[in-house]
Write an enzyme that holds these catalytic residues in place. Structure first.
Site, PDB file in Angstrom:
ATOM      1  N   GLU A   1     101.555 -23.028 -44.062  1.00  0.00           N
ATOM      2  CA  GLU A   1     102.950 -22.578 -44.129  1.00  0.00           C
ATOM      3  C   GLU A   1     103.970 -23.690 -44.322  1.00  0.00           C
ATOM      4  OE1 GLU A   1     103.101 -18.359 -41.739  1.00  0.00           O
ATOM      5  OE2 GLU A   1     103.471 -20.174 -40.580  1.00  0.00           O
TER       6      GLU A   1
ATOM      7  N   LYS B   1     101.342 -27.573 -40.476  1.00  0.00           N
ATOM      8  CA  LYS B   1     101.890 -26.818 -39.358  1.00  0.00           C
ATOM      9  C   LYS B   1     100.780 -26.368 -38.427  1.00  0.00           C
ATOM     10  CE  LYS B   1     104.526 -22.606 -38.326  1.00  0.00           C
ATOM     11  NZ  LYS B   1     105.234 -21.443 -38.899  1.00  0.00           N
ATOM     12  N   GLN B   2      99.654 -25.930 -39.018  1.00  0.00           N
ATOM     13  CA  GLN B   2      98.546 -25.401 -38.242  1.00  0.00           C
ATOM     14  C   GLN B   2      97.271 -25.546 -39.047  1.00  0.00           C
ATOM     15  OE1 GLN B   2      98.669 -21.065 -37.856  1.00  0.00           O
ATOM     16  NE2 GLN B   2     100.086 -20.974 -39.565  1.00  0.00           N
TER      17      GLN B   2
ATOM     18  N   TRP C   1      98.959 -11.472 -39.596  1.00  0.00           N
ATOM     19  CA  TRP C   1      97.513 -11.706 -39.542  1.00  0.00           C
ATOM     20  C   TRP C   1      97.063 -12.118 -38.143  1.00  0.00           C
ATOM     21  CZ3 TRP C   1      94.692 -16.750 -41.039  1.00  0.00           C
ATOM     22  CH2 TRP C   1      95.336 -17.864 -40.496  1.00  0.00           C
ATOM     23  N   ASP C   2      98.019 -12.267 -37.209  1.00  0.00           N
ATOM     24  CA  ASP C   2      97.674 -12.627 -35.832  1.00  0.00           C
ATOM     25  C   ASP C   2      96.642 -11.673 -35.243  1.00  0.00           C
ATOM     26  OD1 ASP C   2     100.327 -13.541 -36.617  1.00  0.00           O
ATOM     27  OD2 ASP C   2     100.490 -14.388 -34.612  1.00  0.00           O
TER      28      ASP C   2
END
Length: 833
Positions: free
Chosen positions: A529, A649-650, A390-391
């Protein structure tokens, strides 16, 4: 002039200190230094940083890319001379512990670089064993040329200067070239050069892949086709893609005249073809060895056969100087479109250009001619096995506003795999299209079931495939492309079909709760994640991830918008082709209004139950481990799991504020029946900023965006950290496996859209500028609905110039004031402080 960038710090005085931020100089260029605003320079040879420099000095043209490895070196743990071709994959299986692990990788192609040299009676030169006097690398971003200069002294005291210039031709995608100039400084005599092509390469860039089968190529033939030309052909072992590499090596004196030399076939190495050249050096007189290579595959359009194609390409290619001229012109054309001129610190400007440079090397107009997606680690290494994630969501905005034709081509990569996504949904018992978390050649799910944990030395389960939000990202990318371009034909022929099938999938995974009268989604993993299951649960998956639920409602609205937009054009055909019914559209409407959003303690919950998890002791772990990159592996080694803690994580919930404006998000929540007021947004932002480990390269991009208006100083500090991530290899040494392409594009997008307040929605081009204090002014050109618009912005005013063209007038909103601009218009807007 300073010798260490640490002596030239970015001033962080007065900034809001981020967790784990010591206030130390940022070292944005990772030990390099700016020679000019366009040139990155590394002084000295550092084996420990060689892998990083190879990645950051990669040269590419969107079709192929070659790492900036020393041409005389083979892969040996320090050096890794990889060459990668866009979209070239191969699938292997490895028997491990009685089971077969299947994996598909971007293939390390035959190495065209090899150029070894030695004084006639000496050993082959190596920077690791030779006595280096000087060593410099200089990457010229404007020209796309890597220059290497070294001086070495052999055991007999003979000093030799070697200068190399390298390019991967931007105008002719199949061509690369290396020019090496040898100068004997205090001696005269013989120098032997071995020029070759190495087909014996394997995929060995990832330490965790050591247990896997890594040989993707079988060499078919090697031969000398002409007195100065060699040829190697290979085929991938499973995908059966034929690859041909030819190289022509000529020798000239310093005045450019051909020099006859003795040549002999090089022997003794399997899967290697080469020639040994004997040069006569005279003290002080340079001799130039010019190597031009051509690469083609059986996947390429408009060729008959790869070996024939490369020989033809070499016959048409000029010498290095001719290639350099056309190469520089091609780069100038790209920079005219993509350069973002900043009035900011020199290293910030250079770092942002370096990010742009690597983005354009991985994805260029040549990529648009291929069936290829956006590899998350570029064409710079084998990280993530070259897969498409998905980047791309972080990449598309840069191309939408500069080269929309490339965005269109990259979206077609997804459309061509729509039937595979439909099959995946049917197999799992769902409707519509379930796109994979990791995609490669044919669109099947490439996410492995297990990953090798190097810290534990064992295989662990991987539940990344449960990230169903990848389909949401694809729908978002399609809609944003349409908002910028108004390309109704693309929407009708390709984009609408993807959005509708993704909407069908999302409505097939929701479940209705009659008690709450809400829809929810269970058994998934969100963008975070780190959280894949509830503590102690036997099965993976979480309930009601807020990001996924809210964006599901957004996608369903877009599906309804697409149908309305195409009414009277292609809608009848679309309804018939896809079998859309009014019952189905009513369900979309209903679900889009009743998705559940969990809350706790006055903030949006990352997922249902997140607020009941234990708090994580950030201070203690930072004191012990420093950066929290890889904290998940540390916890596993201690017998614990991130699933136990309020540790991200993000960005997850905050991704909503990255993708949607606060106004859009409030409207969306209101439609769902929730009141999302300012204090709730602010509390949610504070809550998750305090609980993020920034374990993903994309994390600081989203957090920087979210903080751009709430706290400009912290936003700028996050921006600098995002710039630094790959350039200083702050992610635990992972940059040697390839750049983080989405994060690099994200920093460009932050400057282009975030700090200008640029939005494209509701058929309007919005500007709501708020530059950080450290960014004094910005100049860019962007393409919006057929108009090329020159944007000049500082802290006082915004100037817009629409270049003359035949495009229809556009609607522009500047800080809430609406204007209709036509081609040729020039407007200036004073900005409220």
């Amino acid at each position: 002039m300073v010798t260490d960038l640490a002596d030239l710090p970015v001033d962080l005085v007065g900034l809001h200190r981020l967790p784990g931020d010591t206030g130390a100089p940022q070292r944005l260029l990772g030990g390099g230094r700016p020679s000019t605003g366009w040139t990155l320079r590394y002084d000295g040879y550092d084996p420990g940083r060689e892998g990083l420099r190879e990645v950051l000095c990669t040269l590419g043209n969107g079709y192929l890319a070659t790492r900036g490895a020393a041409a005389e070196c083979q892969a040996d743990g320090v050096h890794y001379p990889g060459t990668y071709l866009s979209g070239l994959y191969n699938r292997l299986t490895t028997p491990i512990d009685g089971r077969l692990i299947e994996h598909e990788h971007l293939v390390n192609a035959p190495n065209w670089l090899p150029l070894r040299f030695r004084v006639a009676d000496g050993d082959w030169f190596s920077p690791d064993t030779g006595h280096l006097i000087d060593h410099q690398l200089e990457l010229d971003l404007r020209a796309g040329v890597l220059t290497r200069v070294l001086r070495w002294c052999d055991p007999s005291g003979r000093l030799t200067r070697v200068q190399q210039r390298r390019l991967v031709h931007l105008a002719t995608p199949h061509i690369a070239a290396l020019e090496t100039t040898f100068t004997a400084e205090n001696w005269s005599g013989g120098l032997q050069v071995c020029t070759g092509i190495d087909g014996g390469v394997v995929n060995a860039n990832l330490p965790e892949d050591a247990p896997l089968t890594r040989a993707h190529l079988h060499t078919e033939q090697t031969r000398i086709t002409d007195h100065d030309t060699i040829l190697l052909t290979a085929v991938t072992t499973q995908s059966r893609i034929r690859i041909a590499v030819a190289a022509r090596t000529r020798v000239r004196d310093g005045a450019g005249h051909d020099v006859p030399v003795s040549r002999a076939p090089h022997s003794g190495e399997a899967s290697f073809v080469g020639q040994d050249l004997d040069l006569d050096l005279v003290e002080g007189r340079p001799v130039v060895v010019e190597k031009v290579a051509a690469i083609a595959t059986s996947r390429d359009p408009a060729i008959s056969e790869p070996a024939s194609a490369v020989c033809t390409a070499l016959g048409r290619a000029g010498d290095f100087f001719d290639l350099l001229v056309t190469h520089e012109r091609a780069w100038q054309r790209l920079w005219d479109l993509f350069d973002l001129t900043l009035d900011a610190d020199d290293e910030v400007t250079l770092a942002l250009r370096l990010h742009t440079f690597h983005l354009l090397q991985a994805l260029s107009p040549h990529t648009a001619q291929l069936d290829a997606g956006v590899p998350a680690r570029g064409l710079h290494g084998e990280g993530y096995h070259g897969h498409v994630f998905w980047d791309e969501m972080f990449v598309f905005p840069v191309f939408n506003l500069r080269m929309p034709s490339l965005s269109r081509a990259l979206l077609l990569y997804r459309w061509r795999r729509l039937e595979q996504a439909r099959h995946a949904a049917r197999t799992a018992g769902y409707r519509g299209a379930m796109f994979p978390w990791q995609s490669a050649s044919d669109g099947r799910e490439e996410t492995p079931d297990e990953l090798f944990d190097r810290r534990l030395g064992q295989w662990i389960p991987d539940f990344s495939h449960l990230q169903r939000h990848v389909g949401i990202a694809i729908a978002y990318d399609v809609w944003q492309y349409y908002q910028v371009t108004a390309d109704v034909d693309f929407l009708a022929e390709y984009g609408a079909e993807m959005i509708i099938e993704i909407a069908r999938f999302l409505t097939s995974i929701v479940a209705y709760d009659p008690v709450e009268e809400r829809y929810g989604i269970a058994g998934i993993v969100g963008p975070d994640e780190y959280h894949t299951a509830y503590p102690g649960a036997r099965d993976a998956g979480l309930r009601d991830n807020a990001y996924t639920n809210v964006m599901t409602a957004w996608v369903l609205r877009r599906a309804l918008d697409v149908i309305n937009l195409l009414t009277g054009h292609h809608c009848g055909l679309l309804w018939e082709q896809l079998g859309i019914s009014e019952v189905e559209t009513r369900l979309w409407e209903q679900v889009s209004r009743r998705m559940r959003v969990p809350f706790h303690d006055g903030v949006i919950s990352q997922f249902d139950g997140y607020g009941q998890l234990a708090e994580f002791d950030f201070d203690a772990y930072r004191a012990r481990y420093g950066d929290l990159v890889g904290i998940d592996a540390i916890l596993r080694a201690q017998g614990m799991s991130p699933n136990q803690y309020q540790l991200s994580k993000q960005a997850d919930v905050l991704m909503l504020l990255y993708l949607l404006s606060a106004e859009e998000l409030r409207d969306l929540f209101a439609r769902l029946g929730y009141d999302l007021d300012g204090p709730t947004i602010e509390a949610t932002v504070r809550y998750y900023l305090a609980r993020v480990a920034h374990g993903s390269s994309l994390s600081r991009i989203a957090h920087c965006w979210v903080q751009a208006r709430a706290d400009r100083e912290q936003s700028w500090a996050l921006f600098l950290q995002a710039l630094r991530a790959d350039l200083d290899d702050t992610r635990g040494g992972s940059t040697r496996e390839g750049v983080h392409l989405g994060a690099m594009a994200g920093t460009v997008d932050l400057a282009l859209r975030c700090y200008t307040g640029l939005e494209t929605r509701d058929d309007t081009l919005y500007f709501h500028p708020l530059l950080p204090t450290q960014l004094h002014a910005l100049h860019a050109e962007l393409c919006y609905r057929g108009h090329w618009i020159v944007v000049d912005l500082d802290h006082v005013r915004l100037r817009l110039l629409l270049r003359p063209c035949q495009a229809a007038p556009i609607r522009v909103d500047v800080d809430g004031s609406v204007h209709f601009l036509t081609a040729g218009d020039q407007r200036e807007f004073d900005l409220a402080r």
